[in-house]
Enzyme design. Sequence first.
Site, PDB file in Angstrom:
ATOM      1  N   HIS A 130      86.946  35.978  36.692  1.00 27.42           N
ATOM      2  CA  HIS A 130      85.621  35.929  36.048  1.00 27.42           C
ATOM      3  C   HIS A 130      84.876  37.251  36.261  1.00 27.42           C
ATOM      4  O   HIS A 130      84.377  37.847  35.311  1.00 27.42           O
ATOM      5  CB  HIS A 130      84.772  34.776  36.582  1.00 27.42           C
ATOM      6  CG  HIS A 130      83.323  34.947  36.250  1.00 27.42           C
ATOM      7  ND1 HIS A 130      82.810  34.664  34.997  1.00 27.42           N
ATOM      8  CD2 HIS A 130      82.287  35.465  36.968  1.00 27.42           C
ATOM      9  CE1 HIS A 130      81.522  34.978  34.974  1.00 27.42           C
ATOM     10  NE2 HIS A 130      81.176  35.478  36.156  1.00 27.42           N
ATOM     11  N   HIS A 135      82.665  40.719  33.539  1.00 28.67           N
ATOM     12  CA  HIS A 135      81.555  41.643  33.800  1.00 28.67           C
ATOM     13  C   HIS A 135      81.916  43.119  33.657  1.00 28.67           C
ATOM     14  O   HIS A 135      81.079  43.913  33.217  1.00 28.67           O
ATOM     15  CB  HIS A 135      81.000  41.421  35.209  1.00 28.67           C
ATOM     16  CG  HIS A 135      80.245  40.135  35.378  1.00 28.67           C
ATOM     17  ND1 HIS A 135      78.954  39.970  34.924  1.00 28.67           N
ATOM     18  CD2 HIS A 135      80.595  38.941  35.933  1.00 28.67           C
ATOM     19  CE1 HIS A 135      78.542  38.737  35.213  1.00 28.67           C
ATOM     20  NE2 HIS A 135      79.530  38.096  35.822  1.00 28.67           N
ATOM     21  N   GLU A 176      75.365  36.146  31.741  1.00 25.14           N
ATOM     22  CA  GLU A 176      76.455  35.163  31.827  1.00 25.14           C
ATOM     23  C   GLU A 176      76.750  34.443  30.505  1.00 25.14           C
ATOM     24  O   GLU A 176      77.907  34.170  30.210  1.00 25.14           O
ATOM     25  CB  GLU A 176      76.159  34.116  32.917  1.00 25.14           C
ATOM     26  CG  GLU A 176      76.111  34.677  34.336  1.00 25.14           C
ATOM     27  CD  GLU A 176      77.463  35.146  34.886  1.00 25.14           C
ATOM     28  OE1 GLU A 176      78.499  34.965  34.221  1.00 25.14           O
ATOM     29  OE2 GLU A 176      77.466  35.726  35.989  1.00 25.14           O
ATOM     30  N   SER A 195      85.070  34.895  30.118  1.00 27.27           N
ATOM     31  CA  SER A 195      86.171  34.550  31.022  1.00 27.27           C
ATOM     32  C   SER A 195      86.584  33.085  30.882  1.00 27.27           C
ATOM     33  O   SER A 195      87.420  32.607  31.628  1.00 27.27           O
ATOM     34  CB  SER A 195      85.776  34.857  32.474  1.00 27.27           C
ATOM     35  OG  SER A 195      84.675  34.055  32.873  1.00 27.27           O
TER      36      SER A 195
HETATM   37 CO    CO Z   1      79.308  36.155  36.630  1.00 28.63          CO
END
Ligand code: CO
Length: 285
Positions: A130, A135, A176, A195
């Site tokens: 993730h 990111h 997010e 993700s």
């Molecule tokens: Co995150």
Amino acid sequence: MTGETAHKLRGDYSRMRPDHTVDQEWESYTPAQHELWRRLYGRQMKLVPQYASDEFCDTLATLNFGEGIPRFEAINRMLGPATNWQLVAVPGLVPDLTFFDHLANRRFPVTVWLRDPEEFDYIVEPDVFHDFFGHVPMLFNPVFADYMQSYGRGGIKAHELGAIEMLSRLYWYTVEFGLIETPRGLRTYGAGILSSGGEISYCVESPEPNRIGFDLLRIMRTNYKIDTYQETYFVIRDFEQLFEATAPDFTPYYDELRGKEPYPAWAVLASDQVYQRGTATARRA
Ligand code: CO
Ligand code: PHE
């Protein structure tokens, strides 16, 4: 990620430094873990061209980290020259202030552990897949990279003002789970979605959730779901909009919002710029 630290955390926090960083210890990943990484990566790569923002897709193509769990050092050699950010390894979730301090100094904390194979579809805490896949490509975008640093600085201030809960909602609904408008329709730049094997198509295709234009104060007043797909996504026009809307001092915003009842995650307000009212919300009415 911030908040939600009430349960016992999963990482090994025994050898961390005072700033919560550790060594990645890349050599200790097993062949099975690299193989699991390749499977996770392969699944997302099939979905990304259709659902992710151009900024994300463009960087991902140049990074080439599908072979196995990447060495953070190798990425840092590219990320430094690109936007002056660096990755630091952490055991898992870190305290809010530590997290904000890293961001404010252009350091992004990346969890070192990888999920187990049984968690292929869903994990409770962010893992290296993730943190990295979701990111890191965005940190190569100059405007987004600056937004992340500003967020870190804002976090330190929000901590002093007792406003972390409000500010965390902004992180949630942008970093997010954010959507962005493109000439080819809505796409995502949110790491929690990028993700995820399921939410990446759901956020764009499903008629269920609401899709609403970005509105800073509205977002900071909106609850979110941590254990299901989102009931509402907020849409930005571009990263400049995000950066500019969040540039003012938030102190008066916090004063205005403090003590007001938060909106439920599924709410649609009269003042919302509605791209799409979700069928789930329509059913409630
Ligand atoms: Co995150
Ligand atoms: N401008 C905000 C403040 O003064 C800081 C911030 C910037 C917060 C970007 C979030 C994102 O608090």
